[in-house]
Design a protein around this motif. Structure first.
Motif, PDB file in Angstrom:
ATOM      1  N   LEU A 234     -27.567  30.238 -19.664  1.00 22.23           N
ATOM      2  CA  LEU A 234     -28.862  30.259 -18.985  1.00 22.23           C
ATOM      3  C   LEU A 234     -29.303  31.691 -18.701  1.00 22.23           C
ATOM      4  O   LEU A 234     -30.486  32.033 -18.849  1.00 22.23           O
ATOM      5  CB  LEU A 234     -28.775  29.465 -17.683  1.00 22.23           C
ATOM      6  N   ALA A 235     -28.362  32.532 -18.315  1.00 18.56           N
ATOM      7  CA  ALA A 235     -28.698  33.932 -18.061  1.00 18.56           C
ATOM      8  C   ALA A 235     -29.139  34.631 -19.339  1.00 18.56           C
ATOM      9  O   ALA A 235     -30.077  35.450 -19.324  1.00 18.56           O
ATOM     10  CB  ALA A 235     -27.495  34.643 -17.449  1.00 18.56           C
ATOM     11  N   LEU A 236     -28.508  34.324 -20.444  1.00 21.70           N
ATOM     12  CA  LEU A 236     -28.905  34.932 -21.712  1.00 21.70           C
ATOM     13  C   LEU A 236     -30.325  34.536 -22.088  1.00 21.70           C
ATOM     14  O   LEU A 236     -31.106  35.356 -22.590  1.00 21.70           O
ATOM     15  CB  LEU A 236     -27.928  34.510 -22.815  1.00 21.70           C
ATOM     16  N   VAL A 237     -30.689  33.289 -21.845  1.00 17.38           N
ATOM     17  CA  VAL A 237     -32.044  32.835 -22.162  1.00 17.38           C
ATOM     18  C   VAL A 237     -33.062  33.522 -21.264  1.00 17.38           C
ATOM     19  O   VAL A 237     -34.128  33.965 -21.712  1.00 17.38           O
ATOM     20  CB  VAL A 237     -32.136  31.302 -22.026  1.00 17.38           C
ATOM     21  N   LEU A 238     -32.756  33.637 -19.983  1.00 18.22           N
ATOM     22  CA  LEU A 238     -33.701  34.248 -19.053  1.00 18.22           C
ATOM     23  C   LEU A 238     -33.844  35.757 -19.272  1.00 18.22           C
ATOM     24  O   LEU A 238     -34.914  36.323 -19.035  1.00 18.22           O
ATOM     25  CB  LEU A 238     -33.256  33.977 -17.618  1.00 18.22           C
ATOM     26  N   LEU A 239     -32.765  36.393 -19.712  1.00 18.23           N
ATOM     27  CA  LEU A 239     -32.803  37.833 -19.908  1.00 18.23           C
ATOM     28  C   LEU A 239     -33.209  38.231 -21.318  1.00 18.23           C
ATOM     29  O   LEU A 239     -33.323  39.425 -21.599  1.00 18.23           O
ATOM     30  CB  LEU A 239     -31.435  38.447 -19.582  1.00 18.23           C
ATOM     31  N   ALA A 240     -33.399  37.267 -22.200  1.00 17.67           N
ATOM     32  CA  ALA A 240     -33.786  37.597 -23.572  1.00 17.67           C
ATOM     33  C   ALA A 240     -35.080  38.398 -23.621  1.00 17.67           C
ATOM     34  O   ALA A 240     -35.178  39.379 -24.369  1.00 17.67           O
ATOM     35  CB  ALA A 240     -33.901  36.323 -24.402  1.00 17.67           C
ATOM     36  N   PRO A 241     -36.121  38.056 -22.840  1.00 19.21           N
ATOM     37  CA  PRO A 241     -37.322  38.908 -22.854  1.00 19.21           C
ATOM     38  C   PRO A 241     -37.089  40.290 -22.286  1.00 19.21           C
ATOM     39  O   PRO A 241     -37.901  41.184 -22.480  1.00 19.21           O
ATOM     40  CB  PRO A 241     -38.318  38.124 -21.981  1.00 19.21           C
ATOM     41  N   ALA A 242     -35.982  40.486 -21.570  1.00 23.20           N
ATOM     42  CA  ALA A 242     -35.711  41.791 -20.969  1.00 23.20           C
ATOM     43  C   ALA A 242     -35.026  42.746 -21.926  1.00 23.20           C
ATOM     44  O   ALA A 242     -34.805  43.895 -21.584  1.00 23.20           O
ATOM     45  CB  ALA A 242     -34.834  41.618 -19.723  1.00 23.20           C
ATOM     46  N   VAL A 243     -34.658  42.266 -23.119  1.00 24.40           N
ATOM     47  CA  VAL A 243     -33.996  43.153 -24.070  1.00 24.40           C
ATOM     48  C   VAL A 243     -35.024  44.127 -24.630  1.00 24.40           C
ATOM     49  O   VAL A 243     -36.038  43.711 -25.202  1.00 24.40           O
ATOM     50  CB  VAL A 243     -33.372  42.337 -25.214  1.00 24.40           C
TER      51      VAL A 243
END
Length: 551
Positions: A234-243
């Protein structure tokens, strides 16, 4: 020449929001009919439900000469004066030291109010809990119709398939039970909606997707301790736009650096706000999840790890005495291989050797054992996969075995009340497509389970549609990651009630197949229609008159 038919992209003349509300309401009604007609169904208590229900200060009201609690479903819970989770005994049943903290408590409090509104008997009626759960699931299905980027027919198809999966007895029956598995079902459905919103066309929808995914992810992760590993995907999905994108314009980075120097909050870049929003959601979700998982006391954690060694690890060993020696466990524990240690006599459990063994156990020590013996990993996974193919919940008991020892017995929890001379432990088979499909794989091991996870991913990847890889592809990856992490947590965290603990992994796998199948179907039909349109639009050559025969 026949003109190609241009299909209207609008689902109907009604606004999409009205259609979504109709789909959600219809889904809730269908699930209520599934639960309560012709007879209500649920999941009986295995004497563990009081760890959750004690937060409301209630206890199940049993009539005289009542059979065993695990054989029948009881709806009525009455409030007991001076009863709370600090009390460690309920009648003759000794309770564990630590109660459950779960997001399911929010559903129970809502059902408490509905119990009063409907005039149901008792302080809390589990049928009211079932109604609240059906309404929440229906709302999730309606939102799914609203945010799915598919044609009307495929939106209806995916919503109908989701309802068909959730209506399976191993999912919806938990809505009328003292367990928190239904909170996992509700949380995962809203997470799916949030992930699809993250792939939306507008920035406003993506920000709303972060909010929905973060809140529902917190609800999912705090439903059960076994759900905590789901925080990572879930954290990876939420932080994907932050890459950060390497190819970003240098002037944007320069502007951002200037804004940071000036500390002008109003001028923060929109992309940075998007990243910060996702980061805040991850922090809140992780903090809530670890607060719940940290509630377990050391004694309960040691018992859980001892259960894994005796119930799951020892039966797969060719040399159990050697394994016990490596863990520093007493030799008598080999006689109870395949059964929890509490099946042994109390004198053996209170012995100094066993107490020293449990105090030395930890997840790190179990991990070190598998690092030293990597070949032992596959037999354990094969054993746990067997529970995946039989997902009906059970109670863990100790029965009489050979040579006077105790063995583990796993009777299935009943789904009906004791009314109308119902047999003990009667199972609900009215609608069980997922249960029956997995039953066909009974006896297969971990290899077949890997195929169940890889086939949907391969199918969506083969479609090669940009929108699919961005939207449904991300959702599919999340569902499979949740299934894998929750399977691992249930496999190595405990050795008892494993089938019940795998409920979220089974649901995530079934939903992955649903979304993959609908996406592939939509891609194939769209591609076929495009090819047919292209062929129809090619002008045919004018017919030439036949030449006269040469005389």
């Amino acid at each position: 020449m026949r003109k190609p038919r241009i299909e209207d992209l609008r689902p109907s003349r009604l606004p999409v929001t009205v259609l979504a509300a109709a789909v959600g309401a219809g889904s809730a009604v269908l699930l209520m009919l599934r639960l309560f007609v012709p007879r209500p169904v649920g999941v009986a208590d295995n004497y563990d439900g009081v760890r959750l229900m004690c937060h409301l200060g209630v206890d199940v009201r049993l009539p005289r000469n009542t059979p065993r609690l695990r054989d029948y479903v009881y709806y009525r819970y009455d409030h007991l004066a001076h009863f709370s989770c600090q009390r460690h005994a309920l009648g003759t049943i000794r309770l564990p030291d630590v109660p459950y903290r779960s997001s399911q408590l929010l559903v129970l409090y809502a059902a408490r109010g509905l119990t009063r509104v409907l005039g149901l008997p008792g302080y809390l009626d589990l049928r009211a809990v079932g109604i609240v759960c059906c309404l929440l699931i229906g709302a999730a299905v309606g939102l799914l119709y609203r945010v799915a980027t598919l044609r009307h027919r495929y939106r209806l198809l995916v919503c109908a398939a989701v309802v068909a999966v959730v209506a399976d007895t191993v999912f919806i029956d938990y809505a009328v039970s003292p367990f928190s598995e239904i909170a996992s079902v509700i949380g995962l459905l809203y997470v799916a909606v949030g992930v699809l919103m993250l792939a939306g066309p507008s920035r406003r929808r993506r920000l709303a997707g972060i909010a929905v995914t973060g809140v529902s992810g917190l609800f999912l992760a705090t439903a059960k301790t076994q759900n905590v590993p789901a925080v990572l995907p879930l954290a990876l999905v939420l932080l994907a736009p932050a890459v950060p994108v390497v190819s970003a314009a240098p002037e944007r980075l320069t502007q951002l650096a200037g804004l940071l120097r000036l500390h002008a909050l109003r001028g923060l870049d929109r992309r940075l706000r998007h990243r910060l929003t996702g980061l805040v959601a991850v922090v809140v979700m992780a903090a809530g999840a670890f607060a719940v998982s940290g509630n377990e006391d050391k004694r309960t954690a040691q018992l859980t790890e001892a259960n894994f060694v005796s119930v799951t690890l020892l039966p797969t060993s060719a040399h159990p005495q050697r394994d016990l020696a490596e863990f520093g466990a007493p030799a008598w524990l080999a006689q109870y291989a395949g059964a929890p240690p509490w099946c042994a006599p109390t004198a053996l459990q209170d012995s100094a050797g066993y107490q020293k063994f449990t105090k030395s156990l930890s997840h790190q020590r179990i991990l070190g054992f598998f690092l030293n013996h990597p070949t032992r990993l596959l037999p354990v996974l094969d054993t746990v996969a067997g529970y995946f193919y039989e997902p009906r919940p059970t109670a863990t008991l100790c029965g009489v075995g050979p040579h006077g020892t105790q063995v583990m017995v796993l009777p299935r929890l009943g789904n009906y009340t004791h009314l109308a001379h119902t047999p003990r432990g009667l199972q609900d088979h009215r609608w069980s497509p997922v249960t029956d499909a997995l039953g066909l794989l009974r006896g297969f091991g971990m290899g077949t389970l890997l195929l169940l996870w890889l086939v949907p991913a391969a199918a969506v990847t083969a479609v090669r549609r940009r929108r699919a890889l961005r939207g449904v592809g991300a959702l599919l990856g999340l569902l499979l990651a949740v299934a894998v992490t929750q399977f691992g947590a249930s496999a190595f965290a405990d050795g008892i009630d494993t089938a019940k603990h795998l409920d979220l992994a089974v649901l995530a796998t079934a939903l992955a197949w649903v979304f993959a199948a609908v996406e592939v179907l939509a891609a194939l039909t769209t591609r076929g229609a495009r090819d047919e349109t292209g062929v129809a639009s090619i002008p045919r050559p004018a017919t030439q008159p036949e030449s006269e025969p040469v005389r």
